[in-house]
Design an enzyme around this catalytic site. Structure first.
Site, PDB file in Angstrom:
ATOM      1  N   HIS A   1      34.652  19.082 -25.918  1.00 37.53           N
ATOM      2  CA  HIS A   1      33.977  20.129 -25.143  1.00 37.53           C
ATOM      3  C   HIS A   1      34.798  20.442 -23.884  1.00 37.53           C
ATOM      4  CE1 HIS A   1      31.043  22.160 -22.635  1.00 37.53           C
ATOM      5  NE2 HIS A   1      30.415  22.455 -23.762  1.00 37.53           N
TER       6      HIS A   1
ATOM      7  N   GLU B   1      34.022  20.919 -20.899  1.00 31.43           N
ATOM      8  CA  GLU B   1      33.681  20.145 -19.697  1.00 31.43           C
ATOM      9  C   GLU B   1      34.373  18.791 -19.722  1.00 31.43           C
ATOM     10  OE1 GLU B   1      29.447  20.650 -20.052  1.00 31.43           O
ATOM     11  OE2 GLU B   1      29.707  22.769 -19.552  1.00 31.43           O
TER      12      GLU B   1
ATOM     13  N   SER C   1      26.960  30.904 -23.222  1.00 30.34           N
ATOM     14  CA  SER C   1      25.877  31.782 -22.757  1.00 30.34           C
ATOM     15  C   SER C   1      25.121  32.448 -23.902  1.00 30.34           C
ATOM     16  CB  SER C   1      26.415  32.833 -21.770  1.00 30.34           C
ATOM     17  OG  SER C   1      26.904  32.202 -20.602  1.00 30.34           O
TER      18      SER C   1
ATOM     19  N   GLU D   1      34.398  28.263 -28.125  1.00 21.96           N
ATOM     20  CA  GLU D   1      33.705  28.450 -26.859  1.00 21.96           C
ATOM     21  C   GLU D   1      34.687  28.921 -25.786  1.00 21.96           C
ATOM     22  OE1 GLU D   1      29.866  25.944 -26.685  1.00 21.96           O
ATOM     23  OE2 GLU D   1      31.511  24.676 -26.019  1.00 21.96           O
TER      24      GLU D   1
ATOM     25  N   GLY E   1      28.018  28.711 -19.514  1.00 24.90           N
ATOM     26  CA  GLY E   1      27.166  28.540 -18.343  1.00 24.90           C
ATOM     27  C   GLY E   1      27.280  29.648 -17.312  1.00 24.90           C
TER      28      GLY E   1
ATOM     29  N   LYS F   1      23.839  18.536 -22.820  1.00 21.19           N
ATOM     30  CA  LYS F   1      24.693  18.089 -21.707  1.00 21.19           C
ATOM     31  C   LYS F   1      24.006  16.917 -20.983  1.00 21.19           C
ATOM     32  CE  LYS F   1      26.711  22.641 -21.652  1.00 21.19           C
ATOM     33  NZ  LYS F   1      27.469  23.662 -20.939  1.00 21.19           N
TER      34      LYS F   1
ATOM     35  N   ASN G   1      23.346  21.674 -27.271  1.00 17.20           N
ATOM     36  CA  ASN G   1      24.100  20.730 -26.442  1.00 17.20           C
ATOM     37  C   ASN G   1      23.344  20.575 -25.132  1.00 17.20           C
ATOM     38  OD1 ASN G   1      25.899  19.317 -24.881  1.00 17.20           O
ATOM     39  ND2 ASN G   1      27.427  20.967 -24.762  1.00 17.20           N
TER      40      ASN G   1
HETATM   41  P1  PGA Z   1      25.920  27.497 -22.391  1.00 22.29           P
HETATM   42  O1  PGA Z   1      26.797  26.230 -22.840  1.00 22.29           O
HETATM   43  O2  PGA Z   1      25.161  27.947 -23.595  1.00 22.29           O
HETATM   44  O3  PGA Z   1      25.031  26.973 -21.298  1.00 22.29           O
HETATM   45  O4  PGA Z   1      26.873  28.530 -21.913  1.00 22.29           O
HETATM   46  C1  PGA Z   1      27.416  26.190 -24.088  1.00 22.29           C
HETATM   47  C2  PGA Z   1      28.177  24.911 -24.242  1.00 22.29           C
HETATM   48  O5  PGA Z   1      28.735  24.420 -23.253  1.00 22.29           O
HETATM   49  O6  PGA Z   1      28.263  24.341 -25.342  1.00 22.29           O
END
Ligand code: PGA
Length: 256
Positions: free
Chosen positions: A95, A97, A214, A167, A173, A11, A9
């Site tokens: 997601h 976010e 992460s 998640e 993140g 982003k 992803n």
């Molecule tokens: P990350 O993000 O691996 O940077 O923690 C995962 C995600 O948001 O899908």
């Protein structure tokens, strides 16, 4: 048998030029996607077309990061599933976010899943609790509620084409990943448990569920050793070819 699936992803990262560079680096380092693992790249909308062209007939798949549920019309700024079906195989839906910053709810997630499936796009549906819910011991309750909302009104045949990503929001993140056994327990109980209630045990066992939050080359093996985890949704580490390739390789090794 559930084929493991690693999805990057990206982003809101990478211009068209940077996309071409990252795709080239990943392919140079990995060669073809390995047999045992499905590899999906999810660049921004603006990069899907060049990514598709540069991948050609290789075995990598593409995914979008979002979509709108109407097929077309006066919805300025939105992208429809019909448009994406020409460019991608998968679409990330729900997601955290998007839930956090863009008003995504279980209801809109449900509409988007239905719209994606209607045109043959495979949803990667994200669920997961925030830190306060985790600390209050509400993880299973929250994830079950998100699952029921997301999958309302679907029939078992449709769920075959869905991937779920567990998640925990506090792990995204932050560099603070869940533990393998902790993530596996949520997936077994809240995710496969809800699928079993809604669609039967066979669907619950056949559906692929990723871990996300992460994920790095250093911790991927801990997750892929878990029986209920079928891959990962990778954010930050998917932007570095060497890390992403290592995560794919470690998954192939752990699951073979
Ligand atoms: P990350 O993000 O691996 O940077 O923690 C995962 C995600 O948001 O899908």
């Amino acid at each position: 048998m559930r084929t493991p699936i690693i999805a990057g992803n990206w982003k809101m990262n990478k211009t068209v030029a940077e996309t071409l560079e990252l795709v080239r680096e990943i392919r140079q380092s990995l060669g073809e996607a390995p047999e045992q693992v499905e590899v999906v790249l999810c660049p921004p909308f603006t990069s899907l077309w060049v990514a598709k062209n540069s991948l050609g007939r290789s075995k990598f798949s593409l995914g979008a990061q979002n979509l709108y549920w109407e097929p077309k019309g006066a919805f300025t700024g939105e992208i429809s599933p019909v448009m994406l079906a020409e460019l991608a195989t998968y679409a990330i839906i729900g997601h955290s976010e998007r839930r956090q910053y863009f008003g995504e709810t279980d209801e809109t997630v449900n509409k988007k899943i239905q719209a994606a499936l209607a045109v043959g796009l495979k949803p990667i549906v994200c669920v997961g609790e925030v830190l306060a819910e985790f600390e209050a011991g509400k993880t299973n309750e929250v994830v079950r509620r998100q699952m029921r909302g997301a999958f309302a009104g679907l029939v078992p045949e449709q769920v075959q084409n869905v991937v779920i990503a567990y998640e925990p929001v506090w792990a995204i993140g932050t560099g603070k990943a869940a533990t393998g056994p902790g993530a596996n327990a949520v997936v077994a109980q809240a995710i496969r448990g809800t699928l079993a209630e809604m669609f039967g045990g066979e669907v619950a066992q056949a559906t692929r569920v990723q871990y996300g939050g992460s994920v790095t080359p250093a911790n991927i093996a801990e997750f892929m050793e878990q029986p209920d985890l079928d891959g990962a949704l990778v954010g930050g580490a998917s932007l570095k070819a060497a890390d992403f390739v290592e995560i794919v390789r470690a998954t192939a090794k752990a699951k073979s």
